[in-house]
Motif scaffolding. Structure first.
Motif, short mmCIF file in Angstrom:
data_model
loop_
_atom_site.label_atom_id
_atom_site.label_comp_id
_atom_site.label_asym_id
_atom_site.label_seq_id
_atom_site.Cartn_x
_atom_site.Cartn_y
_atom_site.Cartn_z
N GLY A 8 -2.54 7.25 -11.63
CA GLY A 8 -1.83 6.75 -10.46
C GLY A 8 -2.69 6.45 -9.25
O GLY A 8 -2.19 5.95 -8.25
N GLY A 9 -3.97 6.74 -9.34
CA GLY A 9 -4.83 6.43 -8.22
C GLY A 9 -5.06 4.94 -8.06
O GLY A 9 -4.67 4.14 -8.91
N GLY A 10 -5.70 4.59 -6.95
CA GLY A 10 -5.98 3.17 -6.72
C GLY A 10 -6.33 2.92 -5.27
O GLY A 10 -6.59 3.85 -4.51
N LEU A 11 -6.32 1.65 -4.93
CA LEU A 11 -6.61 1.20 -3.57
C LEU A 11 -5.30 0.92 -2.84
O LEU A 11 -4.43 0.21 -3.37
CB LEU A 11 -7.46 -0.07 -3.61
CG LEU A 11 -7.74 -0.76 -2.28
CD1 LEU A 11 -8.56 0.14 -1.37
CD2 LEU A 11 -8.45 -2.10 -2.53
N VAL A 12 -5.16 1.47 -1.65
CA VAL A 12 -3.95 1.28 -0.87
C VAL A 12 -4.33 1.09 0.59
O VAL A 12 -5.34 1.64 1.05
CB VAL A 12 -2.99 2.48 -1.06
CG1 VAL A 12 -3.61 3.76 -0.55
CG2 VAL A 12 -1.64 2.23 -0.42
N GLN A 13 -3.54 0.32 1.31
CA GLN A 13 -3.79 0.10 2.72
C GLN A 13 -3.33 1.29 3.55
O GLN A 13 -2.43 2.03 3.13
CB GLN A 13 -3.07 -1.16 3.20
CG GLN A 13 -3.63 -2.44 2.61
CD GLN A 13 -3.00 -3.67 3.22
OE1 GLN A 13 -1.93 -3.61 3.82
NE2 GLN A 13 -3.67 -4.80 3.09
N PRO A 14 -3.93 1.50 4.72
CA PRO A 14 -3.45 2.57 5.60
C PRO A 14 -1.96 2.44 5.87
O PRO A 14 -1.45 1.34 6.08
CB PRO A 14 -4.27 2.35 6.87
CG PRO A 14 -5.53 1.71 6.39
CD PRO A 14 -5.11 0.80 5.27
N GLY A 15 -1.29 3.58 5.82
CA GLY A 15 0.15 3.60 5.98
C GLY A 15 0.92 3.46 4.68
O GLY A 15 2.14 3.63 4.66
N GLY A 16 0.21 3.17 3.61
CA GLY A 16 0.85 2.96 2.32
C GLY A 16 1.11 4.25 1.56
O GLY A 16 0.85 5.35 2.06
N SER A 17 1.61 4.08 0.34
CA SER A 17 2.00 5.22 -0.49
C SER A 17 1.44 5.07 -1.90
O SER A 17 1.21 3.95 -2.37
CB SER A 17 3.52 5.33 -0.57
OG SER A 17 4.09 5.52 0.70
N LEU A 18 1.26 6.20 -2.55
CA LEU A 18 0.88 6.26 -3.95
C LEU A 18 1.53 7.48 -4.57
O LEU A 18 1.76 8.48 -3.87
CB LEU A 18 -0.64 6.38 -4.12
CG LEU A 18 -1.52 5.15 -4.05
CD1 LEU A 18 -2.99 5.56 -4.18
CD2 LEU A 18 -1.16 4.14 -5.12
N ARG A 19 1.79 7.42 -5.86
CA ARG A 19 2.25 8.60 -6.58
C ARG A 19 1.28 8.90 -7.70
O ARG A 19 1.05 8.08 -8.59
CB ARG A 19 3.66 8.41 -7.15
CG ARG A 19 4.22 9.72 -7.71
CD ARG A 19 5.61 9.59 -8.26
NE ARG A 19 5.66 9.01 -9.58
CZ ARG A 19 6.65 9.17 -10.45
NH1 ARG A 19 7.70 9.92 -10.11
NH2 ARG A 19 6.62 8.58 -11.63
N LEU A 20 0.73 10.09 -7.65
CA LEU A 20 -0.16 10.56 -8.70
C LEU A 20 0.62 11.37 -9.72
O LEU A 20 1.57 12.06 -9.36
CB LEU A 20 -1.28 11.42 -8.12
CG LEU A 20 -2.12 10.80 -7.01
CD1 LEU A 20 -3.23 11.77 -6.59
CD2 LEU A 20 -2.69 9.47 -7.41
N SER A 85 2.23 7.64 4.07
CA SER A 85 1.50 7.54 5.35
C SER A 85 0.02 7.83 5.15
O SER A 85 -0.60 8.58 5.92
CB SER A 85 2.10 8.51 6.38
OG SER A 85 3.46 8.23 6.61
N LEU A 86 -0.54 7.21 4.14
CA LEU A 86 -1.94 7.47 3.82
C LEU A 86 -2.86 6.90 4.89
O LEU A 86 -2.57 5.85 5.49
CB LEU A 86 -2.27 6.87 2.46
CG LEU A 86 -1.69 7.64 1.27
CD1 LEU A 86 -1.69 6.78 0.01
CD2 LEU A 86 -2.48 8.91 1.03
N ASN A 87 -3.95 7.58 5.12
CA ASN A 87 -4.96 7.12 6.07
C ASN A 87 -6.33 7.22 5.42
O ASN A 87 -6.48 7.85 4.36
CB ASN A 87 -4.87 7.92 7.37
CG ASN A 87 -5.06 9.41 7.14
OD1 ASN A 87 -6.13 9.85 6.72
ND2 ASN A 87 -4.02 10.19 7.43
#
Length: 123
Positions: A8-20, A85-87
């Protein structure tokens, strides 16, 4: 053979979300606690969150409280880490690990580890 596999990892923009996801094989997670850890280049491995598989008790590092949510699916032998809310400071390799004792945010308490999945937060 006990095995944990993160995805589930990857590249995401600031403020985005991911689920591992952390999928276990070779054993049932019911009697374990599963922790999520992360390690950025040049930094020590940091405990992010953990969950006890029987009771569902959770705990979080202060740096992720209110942004990350850990959950479990005992039927699928899988643990999830929903990250919002990734940074850029969240950029790291994320690992899941299993311990047969009460959950902990300390890596030394965990005996079984996955191979890790890269999370990169960047615009």
């Amino acid at each position: 053979q006990l095995q944990l596999v993160e995805s589930g990892g990857g590249l995401v923009q600031p403020g985005g979300s991911l689920r591992l996801s952390c999928a276990a094989s070779g054993f049932t997670l019911d009697y374990y606690a599963i922790g999520w850890f992360r390690q950025a280049p040049g930094k020590e491995r940091e405990g992010v969150s953990y969950i006890t598989m029987r009771s569902g008790w959770t705990n979080y590092a202060d740096s992720v409280k209110g942004r990350f949510t850990i959950s479990r699916d005992n039927a699928k032998n899988t643990v999830y880490l929903q990250m919002s809310s990734l940074n850029p400071e969240d950029t790291a390799v994320y690992y899941c690990a299993a311990t047969g004792v009460t959950g902990s945010l300390f890596a030394r308490d965990y005996a079984y580890w996955g191979q890790g999945t890269q999370v990169t937060v960047s615009s």
